[in-house]
Design a protein around this motif. Structure first.
Motif: not given
Length: 115
Positions: A4-29
């Protein structure tokens, strides 16, 4: 081997938005429940949201109405859209699933929300 590999984190001000992504392998997702957890400094890791293979979703009360979990079974990916972020959302966020009877986490991605 499940990975499992996550991405998309960061620094944001209160009220803002972020979108995290996770790529999976080795499973029948499409057959797996996928989850997002988070761990803030000095606190236990907690479940934030999960997406079942049936399409059902569940959220911890503190993020209901602000976070949305979604998945694309064809791409083996799960996302966490985070809106109206608050300083208390600051944590390392982990993608997770259960395979072979044990819970597996990715390496995590840091989300920092400044006030």
């Amino acid at each position: 081997q499940v990975q499992l590999g996550e991405s998309g984190g960061g620094l944001v001000q209160a009220g803002g938005s972020l979108r995290l992504s996770c790529a999976a392998s080795g499973i029948i997702f499409r057959a797996y429940t996928m989850s997002w957890y988070r761990q803030a400094p000095g606190k236990q890791r907690e479940l934030v949201a999960l997406s079942m293979d049936t399409g059902s979703t569940t959220y911890v009360d503190s993020v209901k109405g602000r976070f949305t979990i979604s998945r694309d079974n064809a791409k083996n990916r799960v996302w966490l859209q985070m809106n109206s972020l608050k300083p208390e959302d600051t944590a390392v966020y982990y993608c997770s699933t259960v395979s072979g009877g044990r819970r597996i986490f990715g390496q995590g991605t840091q989300v920092t929300v400044s006030s």
